[in-house]
Write an enzyme that holds these catalytic residues in place. Structure first.
Site, PDB file in Angstrom:
ATOM      1  N   GLU A   1     -72.805 101.549   6.740  1.00 44.56           N
ATOM      2  CA  GLU A   1     -73.261 102.914   7.463  1.00 44.56           C
ATOM      3  C   GLU A   1     -73.073 103.978   6.689  1.00 44.56           C
ATOM      4  O   GLU A   1     -72.793 105.047   7.144  1.00 44.56           O
ATOM      5  CB  GLU A   1     -72.390 102.907   8.662  1.00 44.56           C
ATOM      6  CG  GLU A   1     -72.599 101.653   9.556  1.00 44.56           C
ATOM      7  CD  GLU A   1     -71.858 101.596  10.972  1.00 44.56           C
ATOM      8  OE1 GLU A   1     -71.102 102.722  11.389  1.00 44.56           O
ATOM      9  OE2 GLU A   1     -71.929 100.893  11.691  1.00 44.56           O
TER      10      GLU A   1
ATOM     11  N   GLU B   1     -72.246  93.392  11.966  1.00 41.32           N
ATOM     12  CA  GLU B   1     -71.188  93.851  13.133  1.00 41.32           C
ATOM     13  C   GLU B   1     -71.863  93.781  14.518  1.00 41.32           C
ATOM     14  O   GLU B   1     -72.886  94.339  14.635  1.00 41.32           O
ATOM     15  CB  GLU B   1     -70.708  95.220  13.030  1.00 41.32           C
ATOM     16  CG  GLU B   1     -69.756  95.572  11.908  1.00 41.32           C
ATOM     17  CD  GLU B   1     -69.304  96.999  12.024  1.00 41.32           C
ATOM     18  OE1 GLU B   1     -69.444  97.507  12.990  1.00 41.32           O
ATOM     19  OE2 GLU B   1     -68.679  97.512  11.032  1.00 41.32           O
TER      20      GLU B   1
END
Length: 533
Positions: free
Chosen positions: A372, A468
Site C-alpha cells: 500500500e 490481504e
C-alpha cells in the site's frame, strides 16, 4: 586496494530490538511496533563504540574491526590485527595473489552495543540526501538522538557517533542528521554511515578458503548467525572451510520488464497463505521457539505458504527455518512505511541487505515490494517502479529468479497510471477487505474480494492474487456490515470458497498492541480459530 566480501552476509547484522520497521494498514496503523518515544531517546541504554577509518575524502569506508584469525596453511600470508568486539565484517589484508585460509571466528556480545555501521545504496549522478535517523512522533516532542556521521581532516575520513537534541514541533516523521552526497558518475554505490545496534548474543563468521588473484586485496568475512547469549558461552566448533573465489563484486544489471509469470504460484486446494508477523502482544519480538510453534500451527491448518512483510525481528532466519521444517514456503517483502521510496531509505536498504544475506530462495514463492505504498503516499508510480527494478537487480545478483509484485488497495491501482508498474511486476496483487465496503454482508465477502481482484487483473492484464483479506471479530458497524466472530467465520468461508487458492488471509493472531483505530477494529483481525488453530 580492492575490497571483497567472500560470504553472503549483510554488512549490518542487527538484533531484533534494533530492527524497527513500521508498517501501516489501509485504514489505521497496522504494525506500529512499540511506542514511538517511550524514553524520548532514539537508542536508549546502549554502550557506544567508535571506529576510525581512512579513505578518500568525502566517501565513507564501512567500519570493520580487525580479526583474531591467523592463516592456516597458505601460499601467502595476510596481515592480521587484534580482535573484533562487535560482529562487523572482518577485514583481512591479502598483499599478494595466493590461497588464503581464515578460520571460523566467534564473538560474544554481552551487552547491547551501538556502533557506526554502514548501508550501501546505488544512486545516479547528482546530489542526494541519505542516512540519518528516522523517528516518528505522535505529538510535539524533543528527542535525544545518537546519529552516525563522518569527519574529514587532512584527507582522513573518521566515522563517529554523535548525539543531538532535536525538537519535533508536531506529530510526524522526522529524519535527523542526514548527510548530503554529490556524485558525478552515471551510477555510483555510496556507503552511508548508520547507527547499528547489536543485541547480546553469539555471532559466528564461518571458516573461509579464498583464492586471491590481485595484489593488495582486502577480504571481508561477515558474521552470518547469532543466537541468544548465555552466561558462560562455549566457543562454537569451527565449521569446515568453505571454498570461495574472491573477485570484485559484479555490478548488478537492470532486470528486463516481465512478460508475465507462468509458474505455479498459489494453493492447490482451498487454502494458500496466511499473513504472519513475529511480534508478541507486548510488541517485542517472539523467540525462535514461539515462531516455530506458530508456523507449525499454520502448516497444520493446511496452509502451504506464509506471507511476511519485512525482515525485522529475525523474520527470515526464524520463520524461514520453521517453514523449511514444516515443508511450506514464504512470500517475502520489502516494506515501505514512510515517505522515501528508494534504496536511500535506510529501512529499505536494510531489508534488501537482509534478503541478500539470507538468500534461501528455495523457500520463497513470491517477493512483494511495497505494501500500500501508493495509497499511503510513500511512493510515486515512478519511484515504486524504479524500486521494483532495483530490488530485482539486487536479489537477482544473488540468485533469486522467482516472481515479483507490489500490492495496494484497488483505488490506488485505479487512480494512478500504473502501466510502468505493470511492466515491472510478474503478477498483480491487491489488498481487499470486504468489511470496509458498507453493505457487503459476510456471506458475500468472497464475491466482493473476487470482483476487486478482477479489476486489478484487468488493469495490468496479468494473473492476480490477493495479498490481504479478512474480517475483524470486533469493531464498529458500517450500515448493516458488522464485525464479530460469527461474521468472521462466515466471511472467511465465503472468501475461501470463492478464491482460497489465490488469497492470503489476514491475520494469524489478534494484535492487542495496535491502536484500535477509527473503526475500533485494528486489534481484532486474528483468524486462526476459524481454521481450527
Amino acid at each position: 586496494m580492492k575490497a571483497t566480501i567472500v560470504a553472503a552476509a549483510a554488512l549490518l547484522v542487527g538484533g531484533a530490538s534494533a530492527n524497527r520497521v513500521h508498517h501501516r494498514h489501509v485504514h489505521q496503523g497496522l504494525f506500529e511496533k512499540r511506542g514511538y518515544n517511550e524514553s524520548e531517546t532514539c537508542v536508549p541504554g546502549c554502550t557506544t563504540v567508535w571506529y576510525t577509518v581512512t579513505g578518500e575524502a568525502g566517501l565513507y569506508t564501512p567500519p570493520a574491526p580487525p580479526s583474531t584469525s591467523t592463516p592456516a596453511t597458505t601460499s601467502a600470508v595476510p596481515t592480521t590485527t587484534p580482535p573484533a568486539v562487535v560482529p562487523t565484517p572482518i577485514p583481512q589484508t591479502c598483499p599478494t595473489p595466493g590461497t588464503y585460509t581464515f578460520p571460523a571466528t566467534t564473538i560474544i556480545v554481552t551487552e547491547t552495543t551501538t556502533v557506526c555501521g554502514a548501508s550501501t545504496t546505488e544512486v545516479p549522478s547528482g546530489t542526494h540526501t541519505l542516512g540519518g535517523v528516522t523517528t516518528v512522533v505522535e505529538t510535539a516532542t524533543t528527542v535525544v538522538c545518537p546519529y552516525a556521521t563522518t569527519k574529514t581532516e587532512n584527507g582522513v575520513v573518521t566515522s563517529v557517533l554523535e548525539t543531538t537534541t532535536y525538537v519535533c514541533p508536531s506529530a510526524g516523521t522526522y529524519t535527523i542528521a542526514p548527510m548530503t552526497y554529490t556524485v558525478t558518475e552515471a551510477v555510483t554505490t555510496v556507503v552511508v554511515p548508520v547507527v547499528t545496534t547489536y543485541c547480546p548474543g553469539t555471532y559466528t563468521a564461518p571458516a573461509v578458503v579464498t583464492t586471491i588473484t590481485e595484489t593488495a586485496t582486502v577480504v571481508y568475512c561477515p558474521f552470518t548467525s547469532s543466537a541468544e547469549a548465555t552466561p558462560t558461552p562455549a566457543p562454537a566448533a569451527p565449521a569446515p572451510p568453505v571454498e570461495y573465489t574472491a573477485a570484485a563484486p559484479p555490478k548488478p544489471k537492470p532486470t528486463k520488464p516481465s512478460s508475465g509469470y507462468t509458474g505455479n504460484l498459489g494453493g492447490k486446494g482451498d487454502k494458500w497463505a496466511m499473513t504472519y508477523t513475529p511480534y508478541r502482544p507486548d510488541t517485542y519480538c517472539k523467540s525462535k521457539e514461539e515462531v516455530f510453534s506458530d508456523v507449525a500451527a499454520i502448516a497444520g491448518a493446511g496452509f502451504t505458504t506464509i506471507r511476511v512483510y519485512s525482515t525485522d525481528c529475525d523474520t527470515l532466519p526464524h520463520v524461514g527455518a520453521a517453514a523449511e521444517a514444516h515443508g511450506i514456503k514464504l512470500i517475502v517483502g520489502i516494506f515501505i512505511g514512510q515517505v522515501g521510496c528508494d534504496n536511500g531509505n535506510p529501512t529499505v536498504a536494510k531489508q534488501i541487505s537482509d534478503l541478500k544475506s539470507w538468500a534461501r530462495w528455495d523457500l520463497v514463492d513470491l517477493c512483494v515490494v511495497g505494501n500500500e505504498a501508493l495509497f499511503n503516499g510513500y511512493c510515486s508510480v515512478t519511484q515504486l517502479k524504479d524500486l521494483i527494478y532495483h530490488v530485482k537487480s539486487e536479489l537477482g545478483s544473488v540468485g533469486y529468479s522467482g516472481p515479483y509484485t507490489t500490492t495496494d488497495v484497488v483505488s490506488a491501482w485505479e487512480n494512478n497510471d500504473v502501466s510502468a508498474i505493470c511492466s515491472a511486476i510478474d503478477v498483480v496483487a491487491c489488498n481487499s477487505h470486504a468489511y470496509f465496503n458498507a453493505g457487503t454482508m459476510p456471506a458475500d465477502a468472497g464475491d466482493f474480494v473476487a470482483s476487486q481482484l478482477a479489476i486489478v487483473e484487468n488493469i495490468c492484464g496479468k494473473t492476480g492474487y490477493v495479498m490481504e483479506t479478512g474480517w475483524p471479530t470486533q469493531g464498529q458497524c458500517y450500515g448493516p456490515t458488522c464485525a464479530g466472530e460469527v461474521e468472521q467465520k462466515t466471511a472467511l468461508a465465503s472468501i475461501k470458497a470463492k478464491l482460497g487458492p489465490k488469497a492470503v488471509f489476514f491475520s494469524f493472531t489478534d494484535d492487542p498492541w495496535k491502536a484500535p483505530g477509527a473503526c475500533n477494529c485494528e486489534q481484532h483481525w486474528g483468524c486462526s480459530k476459524v481454521f481450527g488453530v
